[in-house]
Design a protein around this motif. Structure first.
Motif, PDB file in Angstrom:
ATOM      1  N   LEU A 173       0.884  -1.313   0.051  1.00  0.00           N
ATOM      2  CA  LEU A 173       0.502   0.152   0.012  1.00  0.00           C
ATOM      3  C   LEU A 173       0.617   1.188   0.001  1.00  0.00           C
ATOM      4  O   LEU A 173       0.129   2.511   0.238  1.00  0.00           O
ATOM      5  CB  LEU A 173      -1.084  -0.170   1.740  1.00  0.00           C
ATOM      6  CG  LEU A 173      -2.119  -0.845   1.004  1.00  0.00           C
ATOM      7  CD1 LEU A 173      -3.344  -0.928   2.361  1.00  0.00           C
ATOM      8  CD2 LEU A 173      -2.812  -1.112   0.121  1.00  0.00           C
ATOM      9  N   SER A 174       1.716   0.979  -0.213  1.00  0.00           N
ATOM     10  CA  SER A 174       3.076   2.426  -0.270  1.00  0.00           C
ATOM     11  C   SER A 174       3.748   2.316  -1.917  1.00  0.00           C
ATOM     12  O   SER A 174       3.789   1.720  -2.931  1.00  0.00           O
ATOM     13  CB  SER A 174       4.521   1.809  -0.149  1.00  0.00           C
ATOM     14  OG  SER A 174       4.619   1.514   1.781  1.00  0.00           O
ATOM     15  N   PRO A 175       2.699   3.044  -2.635  1.00  0.00           N
ATOM     16  CA  PRO A 175       2.686   3.422  -4.134  1.00  0.00           C
ATOM     17  C   PRO A 175       3.848   4.201  -4.751  1.00  0.00           C
ATOM     18  O   PRO A 175       4.809   4.890  -3.864  1.00  0.00           O
ATOM     19  CB  PRO A 175       1.362   3.910  -4.438  1.00  0.00           C
ATOM     20  CG  PRO A 175       1.245   5.050  -3.633  1.00  0.00           C
ATOM     21  CD  PRO A 175       1.531   4.589  -2.426  1.00  0.00           C
ATOM     22  N   SER A 176       4.188   3.472  -5.918  1.00  0.00           N
ATOM     23  CA  SER A 176       5.294   4.212  -6.663  1.00  0.00           C
ATOM     24  C   SER A 176       5.600   5.491  -7.080  1.00  0.00           C
ATOM     25  O   SER A 176       6.534   6.575  -7.341  1.00  0.00           O
ATOM     26  CB  SER A 176       6.401   3.494  -7.549  1.00  0.00           C
ATOM     27  OG  SER A 176       5.574   2.815  -8.421  1.00  0.00           O
ATOM     28  N   THR A 177       4.148   6.261  -7.305  1.00  0.00           N
ATOM     29  CA  THR A 177       3.853   7.772  -7.310  1.00  0.00           C
ATOM     30  C   THR A 177       3.110   8.108  -7.270  1.00  0.00           C
ATOM     31  O   THR A 177       1.686   7.123  -6.606  1.00  0.00           O
ATOM     32  CB  THR A 177       3.066   7.114  -9.306  1.00  0.00           C
ATOM     33  OG1 THR A 177       4.367   6.815 -10.241  1.00  0.00           O
ATOM     34  CG2 THR A 177       3.310   8.479  -9.623  1.00  0.00           C
ATOM     35  N   TYR A 178       3.086   9.735  -6.650  1.00  0.00           N
ATOM     36  CA  TYR A 178       1.725  10.326  -5.816  1.00  0.00           C
ATOM     37  C   TYR A 178       1.631  11.221  -6.888  1.00  0.00           C
ATOM     38  O   TYR A 178       2.555  12.159  -7.344  1.00  0.00           O
ATOM     39  CB  TYR A 178       1.998  11.001  -4.191  1.00  0.00           C
ATOM     40  CG  TYR A 178       2.839   9.893  -3.383  1.00  0.00           C
ATOM     41  CD1 TYR A 178       2.138   9.320  -2.289  1.00  0.00           C
ATOM     42  CD2 TYR A 178       3.638   9.275  -3.506  1.00  0.00           C
ATOM     43  CE1 TYR A 178       2.094   8.250  -1.634  1.00  0.00           C
ATOM     44  CE2 TYR A 178       4.486   8.089  -2.613  1.00  0.00           C
ATOM     45  CZ  TYR A 178       3.818   7.459  -1.386  1.00  0.00           C
ATOM     46  OH  TYR A 178       3.762   6.852  -0.370  1.00  0.00           O
ATOM     47  N   VAL A 179       0.311  11.774  -6.480  1.00  0.00           N
ATOM     48  CA  VAL A 179      -0.057  12.820  -7.313  1.00  0.00           C
ATOM     49  C   VAL A 179      -1.009  13.581  -6.510  1.00  0.00           C
ATOM     50  O   VAL A 179      -1.627  13.713  -5.535  1.00  0.00           O
ATOM     51  CB  VAL A 179      -0.795  12.826  -8.887  1.00  0.00           C
ATOM     52  CG1 VAL A 179      -0.292  11.262  -9.666  1.00  0.00           C
ATOM     53  CG2 VAL A 179      -2.227  11.650  -8.794  1.00  0.00           C
ATOM     54  N   TYR A 180      -0.376  15.092  -7.446  1.00  0.00           N
ATOM     55  CA  TYR A 180      -1.658  16.888  -6.758  1.00  0.00           C
ATOM     56  C   TYR A 180      -2.012  17.205  -7.247  1.00  0.00           C
ATOM     57  O   TYR A 180      -1.035  17.354  -8.797  1.00  0.00           O
ATOM     58  CB  TYR A 180      -0.217  17.071  -5.437  1.00  0.00           C
ATOM     59  CG  TYR A 180      -1.202  18.149  -5.676  1.00  0.00           C
ATOM     60  CD1 TYR A 180      -1.941  18.728  -4.219  1.00  0.00           C
ATOM     61  CD2 TYR A 180      -0.422  19.634  -6.437  1.00  0.00           C
ATOM     62  CE1 TYR A 180      -2.294  19.404  -4.183  1.00  0.00           C
ATOM     63  CE2 TYR A 180      -0.839  20.820  -5.348  1.00  0.00           C
ATOM     64  CZ  TYR A 180      -1.630  20.462  -4.571  1.00  0.00           C
ATOM     65  OH  TYR A 180      -2.333  21.899  -3.969  1.00  0.00           O
ATOM     66  N   THR A 181      -2.884  17.547  -7.354  1.00  0.00           N
ATOM     67  CA  THR A 181      -3.546  18.885  -8.399  1.00  0.00           C
ATOM     68  C   THR A 181      -4.069  19.551  -7.463  1.00  0.00           C
ATOM     69  O   THR A 181      -5.266  18.455  -7.138  1.00  0.00           O
ATOM     70  CB  THR A 181      -4.185  18.213 -10.101  1.00  0.00           C
ATOM     71  OG1 THR A 181      -4.751  19.598 -10.164  1.00  0.00           O
ATOM     72  CG2 THR A 181      -5.184  17.203  -9.376  1.00  0.00           C
ATOM     73  N   ALA A 182      -4.437  20.912  -7.670  1.00  0.00           N
ATOM     74  CA  ALA A 182      -5.535  21.799  -6.918  1.00  0.00           C
ATOM     75  C   ALA A 182      -6.862  21.665  -7.286  1.00  0.00           C
ATOM     76  O   ALA A 182      -7.665  21.486  -6.015  1.00  0.00           O
ATOM     77  CB  ALA A 182      -4.753  23.099  -7.279  1.00  0.00           C
ATOM     78  N   HIS A 183      -7.207  20.905  -8.733  1.00  0.00           N
ATOM     79  CA  HIS A 183      -8.244  20.963  -8.778  1.00  0.00           C
ATOM     80  C   HIS A 183      -8.904  19.607 -10.035  1.00  0.00           C
ATOM     81  O   HIS A 183      -8.092  19.813 -10.990  1.00  0.00           O
ATOM     82  CB  HIS A 183      -8.685  21.796  -9.887  1.00  0.00           C
ATOM     83  CG  HIS A 183      -8.281  23.372  -9.162  1.00  0.00           C
ATOM     84  ND1 HIS A 183      -9.785  23.970  -8.897  1.00  0.00           N
ATOM     85  CD2 HIS A 183      -7.720  24.154  -9.263  1.00  0.00           C
ATOM     86  CE1 HIS A 183      -8.784  25.482  -8.330  1.00  0.00           C
ATOM     87  NE2 HIS A 183      -7.607  25.035  -9.209  1.00  0.00           N
ATOM     88  N   ALA A 184      -8.886  18.450  -8.935  1.00  0.00           N
ATOM     89  CA  ALA A 184      -9.102  17.135  -9.129  1.00  0.00           C
ATOM     90  C   ALA A 184     -10.328  17.269  -9.802  1.00  0.00           C
ATOM     91  O   ALA A 184     -11.926  16.912  -8.646  1.00  0.00           O
ATOM     92  CB  ALA A 184      -8.210  15.983  -8.434  1.00  0.00           C
ATOM     93  N   SER A 185     -10.796  16.184 -10.629  1.00  0.00           N
ATOM     94  CA  SER A 185     -12.150  16.019 -11.208  1.00  0.00           C
ATOM     95  C   SER A 185     -11.952  14.608 -11.336  1.00  0.00           C
ATOM     96  O   SER A 185     -10.635  14.036 -12.040  1.00  0.00           O
ATOM     97  CB  SER A 185     -12.540  16.437 -12.566  1.00  0.00           C
ATOM     98  OG  SER A 185     -11.547  16.029 -13.395  1.00  0.00           O
ATOM     99  N   PRO A 186     -13.199  14.152 -11.550  1.00  0.00           N
ATOM    100  CA  PRO A 186     -13.511  12.494 -11.901  1.00  0.00           C
ATOM    101  C   PRO A 186     -12.884  12.315 -13.136  1.00  0.00           C
ATOM    102  O   PRO A 186     -11.641  11.091 -13.269  1.00  0.00           O
ATOM    103  CB  PRO A 186     -14.536  12.125 -11.489  1.00  0.00           C
ATOM    104  CG  PRO A 186     -16.183  13.227 -10.650  1.00  0.00           C
ATOM    105  CD  PRO A 186     -14.717  14.385 -11.238  1.00  0.00           C
ATOM    106  N   GLU A 187     -13.087  12.825 -14.403  1.00  0.00           N
ATOM    107  CA  GLU A 187     -12.319  12.855 -15.377  1.00  0.00           C
ATOM    108  C   GLU A 187     -10.820  12.936 -15.184  1.00  0.00           C
ATOM    109  O   GLU A 187      -9.946  11.402 -16.223  1.00  0.00           O
ATOM    110  CB  GLU A 187     -12.611  13.241 -16.263  1.00  0.00           C
ATOM    111  CG  GLU A 187     -14.189  13.287 -17.148  1.00  0.00           C
ATOM    112  CD  GLU A 187     -15.160  14.003 -15.152  1.00  0.00           C
ATOM    113  OE1 GLU A 187     -16.252  13.764 -15.477  1.00  0.00           O
ATOM    114  OE2 GLU A 187     -15.132  15.274 -14.899  1.00  0.00           O
TER     115      GLU A 187
END
Length: 625
Positions: A38-52
């Motif tokens: 459960l420790s992913p190799s990639t993390y992502v961040y965006t201030a405005h995440a939509s489902p799409e």
């Protein structure tokens, strides 16, 4: 030890059976993703995440052959700083976002025990975005001193969106009929679409063909129910029979399935020989149809249903109330039986039943640490009433074939016969516990006033002298589940309430509480397979007292019985009336495995025998004033 590492969910020595249907059954007794981190190799961040956008990011960064999880960071307040040199700016479809492969585990674990309530409005919005991206949060962790939340997400075998995001089946505008001299507009009721059926079939097929090993097909996890194979045949048979009732056409082959798979059993717990009208099933295993024959029949019946939708969409057949009710009833019937089969299979989880395929085993140690920090309610109890409450809705099946109502489907919500008609009940003032009785509270009671009087719940199991709580991933220590609602019979929970100086609520009383304080899937509740186990209740603290009951049904002291103007169903003869026997109690709410179409309709009433200990039903204590 890294608490994010999943370990085997089953210590069973049960033989690993091969599959019985081509490419449709899991060949391992463990989850597909067992042992994955459960420790992913990639993390992502965006201030405005939509489902799409979240769907596209997951597709870009997760290779299911190598890794199946992604870390997604959402802001709670302010904006995450990405200027520390670990983050990399990327673009996707014109949107900017940031990624890092820097191991954030140490930062995460330092605050891992902080509780993040799913029903807190900002967290509920995050979870809704994840859900609408057809993803699932495995665990939520505080990040950046709580200013953000990190979700470890996966793409499971199936997801169910909330009702507000689930469109009703629509007849093409140029084919809309005229009803009561008024042109129909877009339908707003609860007729399922074919897309909804596909989601439901994905869930049903996973449970029946990937969680049940072949050697269990002829076994009964619960003596008071049929063997597992019966339910795999019953669901398409019920659909076939109701399609015949609604539009004709006779039985799909083999026609004898109508005789053996029409209806299941619900014998009296204290007298199993006493049972309602039901199908006569073969006595010997070798006389049952093979799983391959049943699957072929299932596929033929599903094609029959798809053909009906095609006829409705082209105008070859006109949508009537009778057809609409058939579609709703058969869809919800399958939803009911997913839950029925699962609470049966729970009795063999860890000793036969396979964990849910495509869902990661929970990080129990991290989750239990978080649950231990759940704030208590701000007051011990809440006072409700006096007031009037409306039970049920107006939906009489008797009107379906009347010429004046035959095409009246616009904005109509179809339900089961015991939901109709709407009726107003006055409720006196009473007090209610904010949360249902927990495993921990019930264990303490069993060791004191309940000792020698009540039995250990069937949702528990004793292994090597230790009491554990059953989950679909196998039993877990009671310490992990001490704050979950306890699941056991009405009789035992009623005795608990009596010893506390209270009682269990009537149906109108519980309806008032749920209407006032219970939240749904969109607000973070544990329904619709958000988790595969109960979670601690959250009502009574912040958010105006609103929260989740943890993903369970709740007992009421109201017996299932007739009421004025109830019109028994002809489509499913005896659905309610066979159980007007002074033995069945009304239960309200929804479990973690209740589909949104049922969990989201407030008029739904479930029912079980008062001494039946297997279903996922708990209770809260109320007090007279």
């Amino acid at each position: 030890m890294n608490p994010f590492s999943s370990s085997s969910s089953s210590s069973s020595s049960t033989p690993n059976s091969g599959c019985l249907t081509p490419s449709s059954r899991a060949t391992s007794p463990s989850s597909e993703k067992e042992g994955s981190t459960l420790s992913p190799s990639t993390y992502v961040y965006t201030a405005h995440a939509s489902p799409e956008f979240l769907t596209a990011v997951f597709d870009k960064h997760v290779d299911s052959e190598i890794e199946h999880v992604l870390g997604v960071i959402f802001d709670n307040e302010g904006t995450l700083s990405v200027d520390d040199g670990h983050w990399h700016q990327e673009e996707l479809a014109g949107d900017t976002y940031y990624t890092t492969s820097f191991p954030l585990t140490a930062d995460i674990l330092s605050d891992a025990s902080v509780y993040i309530p799913a029903t807190e409005p900002s967290q509920a919005r995050h979870l809704l975005t994840i859900n609408l991206a057809s993803l699932r949060s495995i665990v939520a962790l505080p990040f950046d001193s709580g200013k953000s939340t990190l979700y470890i997400v996966e793409r499971p075998s199936f997801t169910f969106p909330p009702l507000s995001k689930t469109p009703c089946f629509q007849v093409p505008a140029h084919l809309a009929t005229v009803s009561s001299c008024k042109e129909q507009q877009r339908l707003q009721g609860n007729i399922p679409t074919l897309e909804e059926w596909d989601r439901l079939w994905a869930a049903w097929d996973m449970v029946t063909l990937q969680m049940i090993p072949s050697y269990m097909l002829h076994q009964k996890p619960i003596d008071l129910r049929h063997k597992c194979l019966f339910y795999i045949g019953h669901i398409p048979t019920f659909l076939d029979m109701l399609l015949h009732k609604s539009i004709g056409g006779g039985p799909s082959e083999p026609a004898y399935f109508w005789k053996i798979f029409e209806r299941g059993i619900d014998p009296h717990v204290d007298d199993p020989d006493h049972c309602h009208n039901h199908s006569e099933v073969p006595e010997k295993d070798e006389d049952w149809p093979t799983i391959e024959t049943i699957i072929t029949f299932r596929d033929n019946v599903r094609r029959r249903l798809k053909n009906l939708y095609g006829d409705l969409e082209t105008g070859k057949r006109v949508l009537t109330r009778n057809i609409a009710r058939t579609l709703v009833m058969t869809y919800e019937h399958e939803g009911w039986h997913i839950e029925t089969l699962l609470y049966m299979l729970l009795q063999r989880a860890g000793s036969g039943t396979r964990p849910p395929y495509g869902f990661t085993q929970p990080a129990w140690s991290v989750l239990s640490s978080q649950w231990s920090h759940i704030p208590l309610p701000e007051t011990p109890k809440v006072t409700l009433g006096p007031c009037n409450v409306v039970l049920g809705h107006n939906d009489s099946e008797a009107l379906d074939k009347l010429p004046s109502h035959e095409h009246d489907v616009h904005d109509h919500v179809f339900g089961w016969d015991n939901e109709s008609p709407a009726r107003t009940v006055h409720v006196k003032q009473f007090k209610a516990e904010w949360r249902p009785i927990t495993n921990g509270e019930f264990k303490e009671f069993m060791e004191e006033k309940g000792q020698g009087v009540i039995a250990m719940p069937k949702s528990w199991v004793e292994e090597d002298g230790e009491i554990k709580v059953r989950t679909m991933f196998g039993p877990v220590p009671l310490a992990y589940a001490t704050s979950w609602p306890v699941l056991t019979s009405y009789d035992d929970l009623s005795y608990y309430a009596k010893c506390k100086g209270g009682r269990l609520p009537t149906e109108p009383e519980l309806r008032i509480f749920l209407d006032t304080y219970d939240v749904g899937l969109e607000e973070g509740a544990n329904v619709g397979f958000r988790h595969w186990h109960p979670t601690p209740a959250t009502a009574g603290h912040a958010n105006g007292g609103k929260g989740s009951n943890g993903g369970i049904w709740e007992w009421t002291s109201t017996m299932l019985d007739t009421h004025e103007e109830l019109a028994p169903t002809d489509l499913f003869t005896g659905y309610s009336t066979d159980f007007f026997d002074s033995k069945h109690q009304v239960v309200l709410g929804a479990s973690y495995a209740t589909i949104p179409r049922l969990a989201g309709r407030r008029t739904v009433r479930n029912f079980y025998q008062h001494n039946y200990p297997y279903p996922w039903v708990g209770a809260r204590v109320v007090y007279d004033l």
